[in-house]
Write an enzyme that holds these catalytic residues in place. Structure first.
Site, mmCIF file in Angstrom:
data_model
loop_
_atom_site.group_PDB
_atom_site.id
_atom_site.type_symbol
_atom_site.label_atom_id
_atom_site.label_comp_id
_atom_site.label_asym_id
_atom_site.label_seq_id
_atom_site.Cartn_x
_atom_site.Cartn_y
_atom_site.Cartn_z
ATOM 1 N N ALA A 1 -22.370 28.131 -33.093
ATOM 2 C CA ALA A 1 -22.936 28.158 -34.440
ATOM 3 C C ALA A 1 -23.055 29.624 -34.831
ATOM 4 C CB ALA A 1 -24.308 27.509 -34.445
ATOM 5 N N MET B 1 -24.749 34.695 -31.307
ATOM 6 C CA MET B 1 -25.372 35.212 -30.081
ATOM 7 C C MET B 1 -24.665 34.719 -28.815
ATOM 8 S SD MET B 1 -29.336 34.535 -31.127
ATOM 9 C CE MET B 1 -29.910 34.807 -32.816
ATOM 10 N N SER B 2 -23.380 34.382 -28.918
ATOM 11 C CA SER B 2 -22.686 33.847 -27.736
ATOM 12 C C SER B 2 -21.208 34.200 -27.788
ATOM 13 C CB SER B 2 -22.848 32.320 -27.700
ATOM 14 O OG SER B 2 -22.135 31.718 -28.763
ATOM 15 N N HIS C 1 -34.330 28.458 -37.005
ATOM 16 C CA HIS C 1 -33.512 27.751 -36.019
ATOM 17 C C HIS C 1 -33.331 26.288 -36.447
ATOM 18 C CE1 HIS C 1 -31.749 26.663 -32.239
ATOM 19 N NE2 HIS C 1 -32.732 25.850 -31.934
ATOM 20 N N ASN D 1 -25.365 28.889 -41.653
ATOM 21 C CA ASN D 1 -26.294 29.543 -42.590
ATOM 22 C C ASN D 1 -25.671 30.816 -43.125
ATOM 23 O OD1 ASN D 1 -26.937 30.261 -39.562
ATOM 24 N ND2 ASN D 1 -27.523 32.058 -40.761
ATOM 25 N N HIS E 1 -32.815 21.560 -22.005
ATOM 26 C CA HIS E 1 -31.938 20.542 -21.423
ATOM 27 C C HIS E 1 -31.025 21.209 -20.422
ATOM 28 C CE1 HIS E 1 -28.911 21.922 -24.254
ATOM 29 N NE2 HIS E 1 -29.791 21.749 -25.212
ATOM 30 N N TYR F 1 -29.663 36.336 -24.223
ATOM 31 C CA TYR F 1 -31.063 36.437 -24.691
ATOM 32 C C TYR F 1 -32.031 35.632 -23.829
ATOM 33 C CZ TYR F 1 -30.175 31.987 -27.157
ATOM 34 O OH TYR F 1 -29.846 30.698 -27.457
ATOM 35 N N GLU F 2 -31.490 34.793 -22.928
ATOM 36 C CA GLU F 2 -32.374 34.071 -22.005
ATOM 37 C C GLU F 2 -32.718 34.934 -20.794
ATOM 38 O OE1 GLU F 2 -31.080 29.631 -21.749
ATOM 39 O OE2 GLU F 2 -29.370 30.796 -22.425
ATOM 40 N N SER G 1 -24.047 24.890 -30.167
ATOM 41 C CA SER G 1 -25.088 24.124 -30.847
ATOM 42 C C SER G 1 -24.452 23.059 -31.727
ATOM 43 C CB SER G 1 -25.912 25.040 -31.755
ATOM 44 O OG SER G 1 -26.324 26.169 -31.052
ATOM 45 N N HIS H 1 -27.109 32.116 -22.270
ATOM 46 C CA HIS H 1 -27.074 33.204 -23.246
ATOM 47 C C HIS H 1 -27.712 34.460 -22.652
ATOM 48 C CE1 HIS H 1 -27.045 29.521 -25.763
ATOM 49 N NE2 HIS H 1 -26.259 30.225 -26.567
HETATM 50 N N1 HPA Z 1 -27.268 34.975 -36.548
HETATM 51 C C1 HPA Z 1 -27.101 34.900 -35.216
HETATM 52 N N2 HPA Z 1 -26.835 33.766 -34.587
HETATM 53 C C2 HPA Z 1 -26.728 32.652 -35.327
HETATM 54 C C3 HPA Z 1 -26.901 32.662 -36.721
HETATM 55 C C4 HPA Z 1 -27.187 33.891 -37.358
HETATM 56 O O1 HPA Z 1 -27.356 33.990 -38.597
HETATM 57 N N3 HPA Z 1 -26.734 31.377 -37.142
HETATM 58 C C5 HPA Z 1 -26.452 30.638 -36.034
HETATM 59 N N4 HPA Z 1 -26.455 31.395 -34.937
#
Ligand code: HPA
Length: 287
Positions: A117, A215-216, A251, A239, A65, A89-90, A34, A87
């Site tokens: 990210a 998540m990756s 997100h 974050n 995309h 989760y998809e 990301s 991913h």
């Molecule tokens: N958790 C999981 N995946 C993420 C996060 C998070 O806080 N921030 C960016 N991707």
């Protein structure tokens, strides 16, 4: 369907033809997370091929995309970039998620650079920080190597004790110093997603030794280790993970911070890629 190896060989041949890759060149492969969307635009002599035109790759991702492979040069280094990641989760299984990384290995990539990210659990990590992944904890209960082993690619029980290749770690540290970019270090824990973690899960991950959550990345690191492709990972901390700061996670926030950091991230990669290419030997393509 043939084996994953046959499919990876077929996909690699199609990618080589579409991108007019020179089989004698061993590029550095980069998987773009990301907020690194502009990476492809930074490449000299770019060519791209859509996942839709490559056998074995799912057509579109939930992100909307289309995924693609982009070839070109950055700072004089031949690069192959994967834009648009798959991913778990998809709804993809781990082998599918890691398939593009397998193909990059089969194409003779000398190194695999994974970016993502992530949320920071370690209180020393702030949104906007870049973190070198020193190791990971797989909390997805999934592994891309489940099933018959592909002996042509690697061993049944691959060692992960040096999955994050020390020579690349050193090259990345040097690049950050040279570029004047602060680089943190930490352990990355992968959850399946797509929901963010609960505060209790975040506390658990912290107790287990994680510094960041995402998540990756883990499936790709595992196939790189399987194929003996030197590997490294960089997280953009977007974050504070759930419960670390007393506010809900969105997100939008993740995307906004990733975009703010993009320029610095690109600068780091520009300094890193020539060092990465010099730090590890060329690999031969399998297909
Ligand atoms: N958790 C999981 N995946 C993420 C996060 C998070 O806080 N921030 C960016 N991707």
């Amino acid at each position: 369907m043939g084996s994953w190896t046959d499919l990876a060989l077929e996909c690699a041949r199609a990618a080589r033809a579409a991108l007019q890759l020179d089989p004698a060149v061993s590029p550095v492969a980069v998987v773009l997370g990301s907020g690194l969307g502009a990476f492809g635009d930074q490449l000299a002599s770019p060519r791209s091929v859509s996942f839709a035109d490559l056998p074995g790759l799912p057509r579109a991702t939930v992100l909307g995309h289309e995924g693609r492979l982009v070839s070109g040069e950055l700072a004089g280094v031949p690069v192959l970039a994967q834009q648009g990641r798959l991913h778990g989760y998809e709804g993809h299984d781990a082998a599918t998620v890691a398939f593009p990384a397998r193909v990059l290995g089969v194409l003779g990539a000398r190194a695999l650079v994974l970016t993502n990210a992530a949320g920071g659990l370690n209180p020393h990590l702030q949104p906007g920080d870049l973190m070198r992944i020193t190791d990971h904890i797989n909390l997805t209960a999934r592994n891309p190597l489940v099933g018959l082993n592909e002996e042509r690619l690697g061993p049944r029980f691959p060692d992960l004790s040096r999955a994050y290749t020390p020579a690349l770690a050193e090259a990345l540290e040097e690049a950050a110093r040279e570029a004047g970019i602060a680089l943190r270090r930490g352990v990355y824990a992968q959850f399946l997603g797509p929901s963010y973690e609960t505060p209790a899960e975040v506390r658990m991950a912290r107790i287990l030794g994680a510094d960041a959550v995402g998540m990756s990345t883990v499936p790709e690191v595992i196939v790189a280790a399987h194929q003996s492709v030197p590997c490294c990972g960089i997280s953009c901390i977007t974050n504070h993970a759930a419960g670390i700061a007393d506010k809900p996670l969105t997100h939008q926030e993740v995307v906004a911070v990733a975009q703010q950091v993009e320029g610095r991230f690109l600068q780091l990669l520009r300094a890193f890629l020539p060092r990465a290419a010099a730090a590890v030997p060329a690999r031969k393509a399998l297909a």
